[in-house]
Design an enzyme around this catalytic site. Structure first.
Site, PDB file in Angstrom:
ATOM      1  N   ARG A 122      41.867  27.334  43.468  1.00  0.00           N
ATOM      2  CA  ARG A 122      41.719  27.918  42.136  1.00  0.00           C
ATOM      3  C   ARG A 122      42.686  29.098  42.013  1.00  0.00           C
ATOM      4  NH1 ARG A 122      37.852  32.203  40.211  1.00  0.00           N
ATOM      5  NH2 ARG A 122      38.076  32.078  37.960  1.00  0.00           N
ATOM      6  N   HIS A 148      43.168  35.304  33.823  1.00  0.00           N
ATOM      7  CA  HIS A 148      42.451  36.142  34.786  1.00  0.00           C
ATOM      8  C   HIS A 148      42.983  37.569  34.594  1.00  0.00           C
ATOM      9  CE1 HIS A 148      40.052  35.839  38.750  1.00  0.00           C
ATOM     10  NE2 HIS A 148      40.185  37.126  38.493  1.00  0.00           N
ATOM     11  N   TYR A 174      28.244  37.383  43.425  1.00  0.00           N
ATOM     12  CA  TYR A 174      28.468  38.334  44.522  1.00  0.00           C
ATOM     13  C   TYR A 174      27.178  39.016  44.963  1.00  0.00           C
ATOM     14  CZ  TYR A 174      33.439  37.713  43.931  1.00  0.00           C
ATOM     15  OH  TYR A 174      34.687  37.148  43.891  1.00  0.00           O
ATOM     16  N   GLU A 219      33.647  31.714  42.515  1.00  0.00           N
ATOM     17  CA  GLU A 219      33.949  32.843  43.405  1.00  0.00           C
ATOM     18  C   GLU A 219      32.688  33.229  44.148  1.00  0.00           C
ATOM     19  OE1 GLU A 219      35.733  36.343  41.644  1.00  0.00           O
ATOM     20  OE2 GLU A 219      37.102  35.123  40.454  1.00  0.00           O
ATOM     21  N   GLU A 262      35.567  35.428  33.802  1.00  0.00           N
ATOM     22  CA  GLU A 262      34.708  36.591  33.578  1.00  0.00           C
ATOM     23  C   GLU A 262      35.011  37.343  32.279  1.00  0.00           C
ATOM     24  OE1 GLU A 262      34.670  39.075  37.074  1.00  0.00           O
ATOM     25  OE2 GLU A 262      33.765  37.519  38.294  1.00  0.00           O
ATOM     26  N   ASN A 303      30.628  32.900  39.192  1.00  0.00           N
ATOM     27  CA  ASN A 303      31.052  33.836  40.231  1.00  0.00           C
ATOM     28  C   ASN A 303      29.832  34.639  40.647  1.00  0.00           C
ATOM     29  OD1 ASN A 303      33.602  32.907  39.718  1.00  0.00           O
ATOM     30  ND2 ASN A 303      34.360  34.804  38.804  1.00  0.00           N
TER      31      ASN A 303
END
Ligand code: FCB
Length: 440
Positions: free
Chosen positions: A77, A121, A294, A345, A166, A292
């Site tokens: 990606r 991005h 985290y 991610e 995002e 994504n």
């Protein structure tokens, strides 16, 4: 010991983004982006670094693809730098910029690595920012034209297209909190930008489909589940309110066709101008959604808790809590009619070092990844349709406002020599991919 097998066609990959790795910021006709401008502004990046050179991937992409092969990645990606192909954001095309992505995609295909291309991005052409950036509706149309250009050039080899990475970080970190480019702190700007990002997504999705009927089109959202600190009813309702205020501003319009009540509460008089037809365009059916993940937010009646006793934290100050990933996936799968999911991610920054043996022993990253792979596998057992997983990131890279200080890579970057060294976590990941399973 338990063994967890993944489906035979599970797509193991790694992710990156143009500004964080490419460098060559003003070479071969590339235009200036808002991140060039921002990182060149003193005081904006914690270590004073810029992405001018970054990992020099622009010149070393072949070496990086050789490393991807060594890890056995099935997919990669990456993002395209809009001002590299359209220096002013629209109009004049930069053929050398297009040639770069052409070579990159060819090399990926030759290595049998499936390209997953992200159009945005975060590196908006500065020329468009000068005309209002994402507050200007015209930018959304310029984005769709840029998407058309890329599909025309790469659509014969690239099937998987992500419009935005995002969008909430773009809108709010860039225009409300000011810690990202363009560094503004204005709620009206931020909420209007958020809407125009969604509109741009809708326009581009339609354009991509028209030009390439077999394309898979999706968007990537960052989601931090809000979880209560204790079992009390107060904390539960605080966590629910937190989620509805801060986390679903993009999920709801994309998958339900309207802004959530929490958005009206938060934005008040700063709610954006929404024209007839916008929401239908925004809520069009997608082929996939990227998540994504985290960390999570732990919430009580007073707000977000800074630190949870007993929890491990990464160098970003983010709590390590893999079970929250399973809970998040199950929750959004229940609450929304989602298309297939990719984890686009997931990864962790730790302060790893090169040891005397020349290797990078990073057991904490390895363990972080293992725990998150496991929780994803469990979510799949719970019925969530996860098709693939992109570790953030292939290499250490320029971590936005943190400069080069936060290392997320499976591969270490020596920023003086640009030498790449596969870390222990990278070697371990290669084994996961090879065997298509993990053991705990
Ligand atoms: C995400 C970004 C990515 C990287 C990671 C750590 O929000 O998409 O570029 O910076 O965080």
């Amino acid at each position: 010991m338990n063994i967890y097998k993944f489906p035979h066609n599970f797509l193991w990959g790694a992710a990156s983004a143009a500004y964080q790795i490419e460098g060559a910021w003003n070479e071969d006709g590339k235009g200036e982006s808002i991140w060039d401008r921002f990182s060149h502004t003193p005081g904006k990046i914690s270590d004073g670094q810029t992405g001018d050179v970054a990992c020099d991937h622009y010149h070393r992409y072949e070496e990086d693809i050789a490393l991807m092969r060594r890890l056995g990645l099935k997919a990669y990606r990456f993002s395209v730098s809009w001002p590299r192909v359209l220096p002013l954001g629209r109009g004049r095309v930069n053929p050398q910029g297009l040639d770069f992505y052409d070579r990159l995609v060819d090399a990926l295909c030759a290595a049998n690595i499936e390209p997953y291309l992200t159009l945005y991005h975060w590196d908006l052409p500065q020329a468009l920012q000068d005309e209002g950036g994402w507050t200007n509706r015209v930018t959304s149309h310029a984005f769709a034209d840029y998407a058309a250009l890329m599909v025309k050039r790469l659509g014969d080899r690239v099937r998987n297209w992500t419009t935005f990475n995002e969008p909430s970080v773009v809108a709010f970190n860039g225009n409300l909190f000011g810690e990202h480019a363009p560094g503004l702190q204005d709620p009206k700007t931020a909420y209007q930008a958020a809407h125009h990002l969604l509109l741009a997504h809708g326009l581009a999705a339609r354009t991509i489909r028209a030009a390439q009927p077999d394309a898979n089109v999706g968007i990537v959202l960052n989601l931090w589940p809000a979880e209560p600190e204790t079992d009390s009813a107060e904390d539960a309702s605080a966590a629910k309110a937190y989620w509805e205020k801060y986390e679903i501003h993009f999920l709801e319009p994309l998958f339900k066709g309207h802004y959530p009540l929490g958005a009206y509460e938060m934005a008040g008089e700063n709610m954006p101008v929404v024209k007839d037809g916008d929401l239908a365009l925004i809520a069009q059916k997608l082929d996939f959604v990227g998540i994504n993940f985290y960390s999570r937010s732990v919430v009580n009646a007073q707000g977000r808790v800074d630190s949870v006793p007993g929890s491990e934290y990464t160098e970003m100050g983010w709590e390590v809590c893999a079970p929250a990933m399973r809970r998040l996936l199950v929750k959004i799968n229940q609450e929304y009619k989602l298309p297939p999911i990719y984890i686009t991610e997931n990864g962790a920054a730790f302060a790893d070092e090169v040891s005397a043996d020349g290797k990078v022993h990073d057991p904490r990253r390895l363990d972080y990844l293992k725990q998150h792979f496991l929780q994803t596998r469990l979510a799949m057992q719970d019925g969530v349709d996860v098709r693939g997983y992109f570790v953030w990131s292939l290499t250490d890279n320029f971590e936005w406002a943190h400069g080069n200080t936060k290392r997320f890579g499976l591969i270490r970057m020596d920023y003086d020599t640009l030498q790449r060294t596969v870390k222990d976590s990278g070697e371990w990941y290669a084994e996961v991919i090879r065997t298509n399973q993990i053991q705990d």
